[in-house]
Design an enzyme around this catalytic site. Structure first.
Site, short mmCIF file in Angstrom:
data_model
loop_
_atom_site.label_atom_id
_atom_site.label_comp_id
_atom_site.label_asym_id
_atom_site.label_seq_id
_atom_site.Cartn_x
_atom_site.Cartn_y
_atom_site.Cartn_z
N ASN A 353 -4.74 -0.69 -19.53
CA ASN A 353 -4.21 -1.08 -18.38
C ASN A 353 -3.27 -2.18 -19.03
OD1 ASN A 353 -3.93 -2.78 -15.64
ND2 ASN A 353 -3.83 -0.55 -15.18
N GLY A 396 -6.43 -4.57 -14.76
CA GLY A 396 -5.60 -5.10 -15.92
C GLY A 396 -4.17 -5.69 -15.38
N ARG A 398 -1.14 -4.21 -15.40
CA ARG A 398 -0.55 -3.27 -14.66
C ARG A 398 -0.96 -3.53 -13.15
NH1 ARG A 398 0.73 1.57 -12.68
NH2 ARG A 398 2.81 2.37 -12.98
N CYS A 399 -2.45 -3.23 -13.17
CA CYS A 399 -2.94 -3.19 -11.60
C CYS A 399 -2.59 -4.25 -10.95
CB CYS A 399 -4.62 -3.18 -11.94
SG CYS A 399 -4.97 -1.61 -12.44
N MET A 400 -2.48 -5.64 -11.77
CA MET A 400 -2.18 -6.80 -10.79
C MET A 400 -0.64 -7.11 -10.48
SD MET A 400 -5.23 -9.67 -12.49
CE MET A 400 -4.28 -9.59 -14.19
#
Length: 409
Positions: A353, A396, A398-400
């Site tokens: 990620n 990770g 990208r998720c954040m």
């Protein structure tokens, strides 16, 4: 130059503007007995999680990225007393409050918060029952009398620091999502107010999906591979019916994309979104978790004669990507180097990620040492951040993050 406030036509174009959410008191309202209910596996230590998140934000600023915050954008969207009151009522309606007197007490609690930023942060944190005045016996309804010992009148929203999921920027448009679980679906309310009432974004961005839909889709399953090609994941959190609705809207509204690649893969928590197992890091390079490759099916979706045309792609994934992106060869960089133990461990810690902030420049967690070494061997420049507490939420870089503007490539 485009005047659209949202401009995202790739996963890898130089990142100019991004939205984050700094973890707040919602994390302190996690407790062991109710982790599964709130989609968590562990309890992050808030102070360290905030330090790690601040370092993440500063790393982005050091690369010239303007950092926006969800909580501030939402607060700026409450532009009148009427809109503020509407926000409170809609929040209460979606909070599944048990007991009419409890709801009345929470309404007064929220109305008493005069600062918009503080109000927004309180709605994110949730409301413990001990924060409310005791209801007189004669005023209690049946629901109040038989209420359980569950400690919250309104659940917290601990997943909010994963800003990738409640809505997704696609070209000049936004997919305002209907999420998999009730505990996260409430998060989309902030996006609704931002894109309806914010001085910069309100009424200026087309919606290609709406939170009022009854089928589920999340931003971790929505990837913009190029100005012509999207990728979407059919996953634990996103169903095929939602994808069809999204794609019809994208094609009908002429958002600019010609084809969509739909990835069907294992339906379970460790692979909850496409971006937990597959991200783009350069023009011709992707990270991938090797465990999904065996059962992966890819469908090509176009829009012909006012209807979707769906064809299952055949052959090797790298060849499918190369053909659709117009590059000679695509390199699939396997999480953990393909070693079964390292791959499983580092995927669990979001080694796949990654957040690409320019072609070949990638933000990663420093803890995924095997995967990071391989990425560097492929010539990528890594911006390594600590994530010992942040990763406990299973997400990770990208998720954040939710890009609002990237340079075109």
């Amino acid at each position: 130059m485009s005047t659209h406030p949202i401009r995202v036509f790739s996963e890898i174009g130089k990142l100019k503007k991004v939205m984050l959410h700094r973890p707040g008191k919602e994390l302190e309202n996690l407790q062991p007995d109710y982790l599964e209910r709130l989609l968590f596996d562990d309890i992050p230590f808030l102070e360290d999680a905030q330090k790690e998140h601040d370092n993440f934000a500063q790393a982005l600023r050091n690369e010239g990225v303007e950092v926006l915050y969800l909580e501030q954008l939402a607060a700026e969207s409450l532009t009148s007393p009427e809109i503020r009151e509407q926000f409170i009522e809609e929040y209460l309606e979606e909070a599944n409050i048990r007991g009419r007197e409890t709801k009345k007490a929470i309404r007064e609690l929220l109305r008493g918060i005069k600062d918009n930023r503080e109000l927004v942060e309180k709605t994110m944190a949730g409301v413990q029952k001990v924060e409310l005045p005791e209801i007189p016996e004669e005023a209690k309804g049946l629901t109040d009398l038989v209420e359980s010992d569950y400690p919250f009148a309104i659940d917290p929203m601990p997943n909010l620091y994963f800003t990738r999921d409640p809505f997704a920027t696609i070209g000049n448009a936004v997919s305002l999502n209907h999420m998999y679980a009730d505990t996260r679906n409430r998060e989309t309310l902030y996006g609704k107010y931002i894109f309806k009432h914010h001085p910069v974004y309100g009424g200026k961005v087309d919606l290609v999906y709406n939170r009022e839909e009854d089928t589920r889709i999340e931003g971790g399953d929505e990837l913009v591979l190029s100005k012509d090609v999207l990728a979407v994941g059919i996953s634990q959190r996103t169903d095929a019916a939602s994808i069809e609705k999204l794609l019809v809207n994208i094609f009908k509204k002429n958002v600019g994309f010609k084809k969509v690649l739909a990835f069907e893969f294992a339906n379970n928590r460790k692979f909850m979104h496409l971006d937990t197992v597959f991200t783009m890091v350069d023009y011709d390079k992707f990270t991938i978790h090797p465990e999904i490759e065996g059962d992966l099916r890819v469908y090509s979706v176009t829009y012909v004669d006012d209807k979707l045309k769906i064809v299952e792609e055949k052959g090797d994934l790298a060849e499918i990507l190369a053909e659709n992106l117009g590059v000679e060869k695509v390199h699939l960089i396997r999480c953990g180097g393909g070693n079964i133990v390292a791959a499983a461990r580092e995927q669990w810690n979001d080694g796949s990620n990654t957040l690409t902030i320019a072609p070949g420049v990638v933000v990663v967690y420093d803890r995924n040492t095997v995967t990071n070494k391989i990425l560097e061997e492929y010539g990528l420049r890594l911006i390594k951040i600590r994530g010992s507490e942040l990763v406990r939420g299973r997400g990770g870089p990208r998720c954040m993050s939710m890009p609002f503007e990237r340079e075109e490539i």
